[in-house]
Design a protein around this motif. Structure first.
Motif, mmCIF file in Angstrom:
data_model
loop_
_atom_site.group_PDB
_atom_site.id
_atom_site.type_symbol
_atom_site.label_atom_id
_atom_site.label_comp_id
_atom_site.label_asym_id
_atom_site.label_seq_id
_atom_site.Cartn_x
_atom_site.Cartn_y
_atom_site.Cartn_z
ATOM 1 N N ILE A 105 0.836 -1.203 0.000
ATOM 2 C CA ILE A 105 0.000 0.000 0.000
ATOM 3 C C ILE A 105 0.872 1.254 0.000
ATOM 4 N N VAL A 106 1.910 1.262 0.817
ATOM 5 C CA VAL A 106 2.812 2.420 0.897
ATOM 6 C C VAL A 106 3.536 2.625 -0.428
ATOM 7 N N ILE A 107 3.996 1.524 -1.052
ATOM 8 C CA ILE A 107 4.706 1.629 -2.332
ATOM 9 C C ILE A 107 3.787 2.206 -3.413
ATOM 10 N N VAL A 108 2.548 1.689 -3.482
ATOM 11 C CA VAL A 108 1.586 2.189 -4.480
ATOM 12 C C VAL A 108 1.266 3.655 -4.216
ATOM 13 N N TRP A 109 1.085 4.025 -2.938
ATOM 14 C CA TRP A 109 0.786 5.423 -2.593
ATOM 15 C C TRP A 109 1.926 6.331 -3.020
ATOM 16 N N LEU A 110 3.179 5.910 -2.775
ATOM 17 C CA LEU A 110 4.331 6.727 -3.163
ATOM 18 C C LEU A 110 4.421 6.874 -4.682
ATOM 19 N N LEU A 111 4.166 5.783 -5.406
ATOM 20 C CA LEU A 111 4.201 5.844 -6.872
ATOM 21 C C LEU A 111 3.152 6.816 -7.405
ATOM 22 N N LEU A 112 1.939 6.742 -6.855
ATOM 23 C CA LEU A 112 0.876 7.653 -7.297
ATOM 24 C C LEU A 112 1.200 9.098 -6.928
ATOM 25 N N PHE A 113 1.741 9.291 -5.734
ATOM 26 C CA PHE A 113 2.070 10.646 -5.274
ATOM 27 C C PHE A 113 3.150 11.271 -6.157
ATOM 28 N N VAL A 114 4.235 10.527 -6.376
ATOM 29 C CA VAL A 114 5.339 11.040 -7.191
ATOM 30 C C VAL A 114 4.889 11.206 -8.641
ATOM 31 N N GLY A 115 4.142 10.245 -9.162
ATOM 32 C CA GLY A 115 3.691 10.332 -10.558
ATOM 33 C C GLY A 115 2.778 11.516 -10.799
ATOM 34 N N SER A 116 1.805 11.734 -9.893
ATOM 35 C CA SER A 116 0.900 12.878 -10.069
ATOM 36 C C SER A 116 1.654 14.197 -9.902
ATOM 37 N N GLY A 117 2.625 14.236 -8.957
ATOM 38 C CA GLY A 117 3.418 15.451 -8.783
ATOM 39 C C GLY A 117 4.229 15.782 -10.027
ATOM 40 N N LEU A 118 4.862 14.754 -10.615
ATOM 41 C CA LEU A 118 5.631 14.968 -11.840
ATOM 42 C C LEU A 118 4.734 15.425 -12.990
#
Length: 210
Positions: A103-116
């Motif tokens: 869950i943490v890995i997916v959340w980080l991927l979504l957070f970084v991807g949307s920020g980029l």
């Protein structure tokens, strides 16, 4: 039990229901019934299908099967059907507890991807230069970092996303569905249509082989 002449059962099938692996599928689980009280309990408990261990996780129950089962037990009972002519039954295995690391890995991927994605969009449209120009027009001064505009703008992006998706964590501001909920609903409807078509094809092929 024999049904009296003129007795009618009204059936409305649910679109999709879930059962646990090994659980029997009864008519009362997949349909809303309106019938005389003396037949109500028997019809609710009417066995339609017993999923096998090696069977897939989707079972299609259509009205032809239901009519056959009802007529076999209550030959004089009249059947009136409303709504969809089939119900999708999802057979679920026991759910495992969620993996917090995943869950943490997916959340980080979504957070970084949307920020980029947001940063790349602002770079493409030269948003920083637009802010500098607007600040210069309003104040007559040119500054490299017009924080008076950039800070409210950044806060506004977050607030706008919350309003757009109509959610703050689990809190919903009003009953209107968000665009994401509408897209998920349309996706589920398309999946259901596809699965129903595939299941009917499998039934047809099985009948031809037999």
């Amino acid at each position: 039990m024999k049904a009296a002449v003129g007795s009618t059962v009204y059936i409305r099938l649910r679109k999709r229901v879930s059962v646990k692996r090994g659980e029997s599928i009864h008519l009362g689980r997949i349909a809303q019934l309106l019938v005389d009280t003396e037949y109500e309990e028997a019809l609710h408990k009417l066995l339609l299908h017993q999923p096998k261990e090696k069977e897939g996780n989707i079972v299609l129950i259509d009205m032809m099967l239901i009519v056959e089962k009802i007529k076999r037990q209550f030959p004089m009972l009249q059947i009136e059907h409303f709504g969809e002519p089939h119900c999708l039954v999802e057979v679920n295995d026991d759910r495992k507890p969620p993996n917090l690391v995943l869950i943490v890995i997916v959340w980080l991927l979504l957070f970084v991807g949307s920020g980029l994605a947001i940063m790349n969009f602002h770079a493409d449209v030269s948003m920083a230069e637009v802010h500098r120009r607007i600040y210069q027009l309003l104040t007559g001064k040119y500054v490299q970092h017009p924080l008076l505009l950039q800070i409210p703008y950044s806060i506004g992006i977050g607030v706008g996303m919350i309003i757009f998706f109509n959610h703050l964590f689990k809190k919903k501001f009003n009953e209107e569905p968000s665009p994401l909920e509408v897209e998920m609903f349309m996706y589920q409807e398309n999946v259901n249509t596809y699965v129903v078509t595939e299941e009917y094809c499998k039934i047809h092929e099985a009948r031809e082989k037999s």
